[in-house]
Design a protein around this motif. Structure first.
Motif, PDB file in Angstrom:
ATOM      1  N   ASN A 405       0.807  -1.220   0.000  1.00 55.18           N
ATOM      2  CA  ASN A 405       0.000   0.000   0.000  1.00 55.18           C
ATOM      3  C   ASN A 405       0.838   1.268   0.000  1.00 55.18           C
ATOM      4  N   GLY A 406       2.120   1.142   0.329  1.00 61.07           N
ATOM      5  CA  GLY A 406       3.010   2.298   0.244  1.00 61.07           C
ATOM      6  C   GLY A 406       2.899   3.281   1.383  1.00 61.07           C
ATOM      7  N   ASN A 407       2.365   2.847   2.539  1.00 55.57           N
ATOM      8  CA  ASN A 407       2.279   3.776   3.666  1.00 55.57           C
ATOM      9  C   ASN A 407       3.541   3.735   4.531  1.00 55.57           C
ATOM     10  N   TYR A 408       4.686   3.722   3.840  1.00 51.59           N
ATOM     11  CA  TYR A 408       5.987   3.821   4.497  1.00 51.59           C
ATOM     12  C   TYR A 408       6.822   4.856   3.747  1.00 51.59           C
ATOM     13  N   PHE A 409       7.804   5.429   4.447  1.00 46.33           N
ATOM     14  CA  PHE A 409       8.591   6.521   3.872  1.00 46.33           C
ATOM     15  C   PHE A 409      10.054   6.357   4.255  1.00 46.33           C
ATOM     16  N   LEU A 410      10.933   6.755   3.346  1.00 43.61           N
ATOM     17  CA  LEU A 410      12.371   6.756   3.575  1.00 43.61           C
ATOM     18  C   LEU A 410      12.871   8.183   3.392  1.00 43.61           C
ATOM     19  N   TYR A 435      18.905   4.084   9.778  1.00 39.80           N
ATOM     20  CA  TYR A 435      17.882   3.430  10.596  1.00 39.80           C
ATOM     21  C   TYR A 435      17.015   2.520   9.718  1.00 39.80           C
ATOM     22  N   GLN A 436      17.704   1.714   8.877  1.00 41.34           N
ATOM     23  CA  GLN A 436      16.988   0.847   7.953  1.00 41.34           C
ATOM     24  C   GLN A 436      17.459  -0.607   8.056  1.00 41.34           C
ATOM     25  N   SER A 437      18.173  -0.928   9.130  1.00 47.91           N
ATOM     26  CA  SER A 437      18.660  -2.295   9.312  1.00 47.91           C
ATOM     27  C   SER A 437      17.504  -3.224   9.658  1.00 47.91           C
ATOM     28  N   ALA A 438      17.775  -4.519   9.628  1.00 50.03           N
ATOM     29  CA  ALA A 438      16.741  -5.514   9.905  1.00 50.03           C
ATOM     30  C   ALA A 438      16.132  -5.311  11.292  1.00 50.03           C
ATOM     31  N   PHE A 439      16.965  -5.089  12.307  1.00 49.98           N
ATOM     32  CA  PHE A 439      16.444  -4.934  13.657  1.00 49.98           C
ATOM     33  C   PHE A 439      15.580  -3.683  13.797  1.00 49.98           C
ATOM     34  N   THR A 440      15.947  -2.602  13.108  1.00 54.12           N
ATOM     35  CA  THR A 440      15.137  -1.384  13.182  1.00 54.12           C
ATOM     36  C   THR A 440      13.804  -1.579  12.484  1.00 54.12           C
ATOM     37  N   VAL A 441      13.811  -2.284  11.364  1.00 55.99           N
ATOM     38  CA  VAL A 441      12.553  -2.579  10.674  1.00 55.99           C
ATOM     39  C   VAL A 441      11.649  -3.420  11.575  1.00 55.99           C
TER      40      VAL A 441
END
Length: 646
Positions: A405-410, A435-441
């Protein structure tokens, strides 16, 4: 005759000399130029070209001929995934790159940002109409203006409420506009236009909300009182009048607006560690916050934040007992954990490439372009969708829908967060640079899962909300034991335990720092020097934080300027990270002692408790999930024991 012979001898000698000199050249010509032609059979001996990097190839023919050619980058050869959350992986051998499938929708098209003069004029007209209506209404007289559906006041109130409802819609819209403006600014923080727009809408929102709350006390003083408040309980009336007095205060508005300006000014400081400007800004920020707290009837901002901002059921004085448990049971283990971490890092020169890939995949690289990072998160989400999950919550489906749905932002904001957009009735997630590592996600996915399940309908303390996110990280760590090489997992686990213990101790230290700052009192290390003049001045902030780190026994391990990065963005918030991380570590211990499914079952209770006990506070939710509470010493002892054998 004799002369001719001598001449002939000289000529022969000369030719002999020439032939001797030219012999190699003649041989060269014979071999390469005179010999019969043949097709070279060049063999590639070496090349460094990869998908992304160019290299060189050395080609040799058995005849001795050679060629050196530049090798262009091969370029990725992406496959296709059926899941939006899973990368389209490069099919080339040993390449770990991938790319996300673009979402089906551009979510920014739903975030209709229209903060202009038209909107402002409409809001102002409605406010003016309401104010005029109240001013033209008689003052309230008890016994004379009682609720009566047959009176003209009843009809007047119906008309007033219609305008008031429209004005409330404006308040909701400006909140949405504020959220949109912040997201757009966070995507590109170097864009001065977006920065100014964010600051403008932030301040306008503060002004509008203040004006809105100011109306409630005016209505209460008018003849409309019993009509407008007919469906309110006395407790609700008291609360809204309290808000009217405080939030509707012009001083409050000015202080909030100035603090928003300070936040933007801090964002513009390139090197916070070395900045002399920051301490002065922070001192003003603290003073403003304390004045805001006093408007609300609190002695200082610390009291106000604990109770009214973060909805905690404990005070900062209660948190001191938690800090004592941390100092006694956890701080002594920190040095040993650091030594173990260094030891494991020293052994990485013996690692295979697979070990390196497994470690970097979940600790370093981005979920958005690394196959290992992305794959393990997706596989973990599928595991969570079937383990210990009586409610049949599909974490995997939620993750896929988020990216579909695209309700995420970088963007380049140095942080990550999840928000619930009330106007669109949906949560969004933002992941910034670094802040895009696996643990942060996985961390933000914990917040996202709670909001998709509960839709932000219930009041939850920030401590509980952080347990949703940090608890999800602990389960992901447990899951990795079976999905990374044992060598890599040992370092991954040590790294995460180090990070978790540091979070517990360091954020408790930040809380102690803010307690000293906002109360003006401190009695720890170097107190005699810091409090010599009876106060803590801006020039002593760094020394104060170092001294508190010394009190917690971690001063040699922590960045001494860490406080500068967190105390303006989220004042008095970080104790929630300490408390929730201590509680979340129980899930890792439970997974190793009782099995992953048992830990997952406890985790889902932290989210689904609302089905049966929606009014539980944080301690009650922890008990419901079969976990120790943050204020029980047994929690810290269990973590200490776990660290001793893990």
């Amino acid at each position: 005759m004799q002369t001719k012979n001598k001449l002939k001898i000289k000529k022969i000698a000369a030719w002999a000399c020439i032939i001797a000199i030219a012999a190699p050249l003649v041989f060269f010509a014979c071999y390469y130029l005179i010999a019969p032609k043949h097709e070279h059979d060049f063999k590639l001996v070496y090349t460094t070209a990869t998908c992304e990097y160019a290299g060189q190839g050395a080609y040799f023919c058995q005849c001795g001929a050679s060629q050196i050619k530049d090798e262009p980058a091969l370029g990725h050869d992406y496959g296709q995934s059926n899941e939006y959350s899973r990368l389209n992986a490069c099919t080339r051998k040993d390449c770990l790159s991938g790319r996300m499938t673009p979402p089906e929708k551009d979510f920014t098209e739903k975030m209709l940002y229209d903060f202009g003069d038209g909107y402002k004029n409409r809001a102002q007209q409605l406010y003016t109409s309401l104010l005029s209506f109240i001013e033209q209404t008689e003052d309230y007289l008890e016994g004379e203006h009682e609720y009566d559906t047959q009176s003209s006041l009843y009809q007047d109130n119906l008309q007033f409420e219609k305008i008031f409802d429209e004005y409330e819609d404006c308040i909701d819209e400006i909140t949405a506009q504020y959220q949109y403006a912040k997201v757009f600014y966070n995507i590109d923080m170097k864009n001065e236009e977006l920065k100014e727009e964010y600051l403008s809408v932030s301040q306008y929102r503060t002004n509008t909300v203040s004006a809105y709350y100011s109306l409630f006390s005016k209505i209460y003083a008018s003849a409309l009182r019993n009509y407008f408040y007919r469906n309110y309980t006395q407790e609700q009336i008291d609360r809204v009048l309290y808000q009217s007095e405080c939030v509707g205060n012009e001083r409050y508005t000015a202080l909030k607006n100035r603090n928003a300006q300070i936040e933007v000014e801090v964002d513009s400081i390139e090197n916070l560690e070395a900045s002399t400007q920051f301490s002065a800004l922070y001192a003003e920020f603290v003073q403003n916050n304390n004045q805001i707290a006093q408007i609300f009837g609190y002695e200082n901002y610390l009291d106000y934040a604990y109770e009214s901002v973060y909805d905690r059921e404990y005070s900062y004085l209660d948190a001191e007992q938690t800090s004592k448990y941390i100092k006694e049971h956890l701080s002594p283990n920190f040095g040993n954990l650091v030594a173990k971490l260094y030891q494991l890092f020293a052994e990485t020169d013996q690692w295979t490439q697979a070990d390196v890939n497994d470690y970097n995949g979940v600790i370093v690289y981005s979920f958005f372009d690394n196959v290992i990072a992305n794959g393990t998160v997706n596989d973990f989400a599928k595991k969570m969708s079937g383990s210990g999950n009586k409610k049949q919550i599909s974490l995997s489906q939620e993750l896929n829908d988020l990216f579909k749905n695209g309700n995420y932002f970088l963007g380049n904001y140095p942080g990550a967060y999840e928000w619930y957009l009330y106007d669109l009735q949906t949560p969004i997630v933002f992941w910034g640079e670094g802040y895009q590592s696996a643990f942060t996600v996985v961390h933000e996915l914990g917040h996202y899962l709670n909001d998709t399940y509960n839709q932000s309908k219930y009041s939850m303390s920030y401590d509980l909300l952080e347990t949703h996110s940090q608890g999800n990280e602990m389960l992901y760590l447990s899951y990795l034991k079976q999905h990374a090489s044992s060598t890599a997992f040992n370092l991954i686990k040590c790294d995460r335990l180090y990070d978790s213990l540091l979070t517990i101790i360091n954020t408790a230290a930040v809380n102690a720092f803010e307690q000293a700052i906002y109360t003006g009192q401190y009695g720890g290390a170097n107190a005699q020097s810091i409090m010599a003049d009876g106060q803590i001045t801006a020039s002593e902030y760094d020394l104060l934080f170092v001294s508190i780190l010394q009190d917690f026994g971690i001063n040699q391990f922590v960045n001494n300027s860490y406080w500068r990065h967190v105390t303006v963005k989220s004042p008095c918030y970080y104790i929630s990270y300490s408390v929730s991380m201590a509680c979340s570590l129980q899930l890792l211990i439970k997974a190793e002692e009782d099995g992953f499914d048992a830990a997952a079952a406890s985790y889902f209770k932290l989210i689904t408790y609302t089905d049966e006990h929606s009014k539980y506070d944080y301690k009650q939710v922890l008990k419901h999930a079969d976990l120790y509470s943050y204020d029980e010493e047994e929690l810290y002892i269990s973590i200490k024991n776990y660290l001793n054998w893990s």
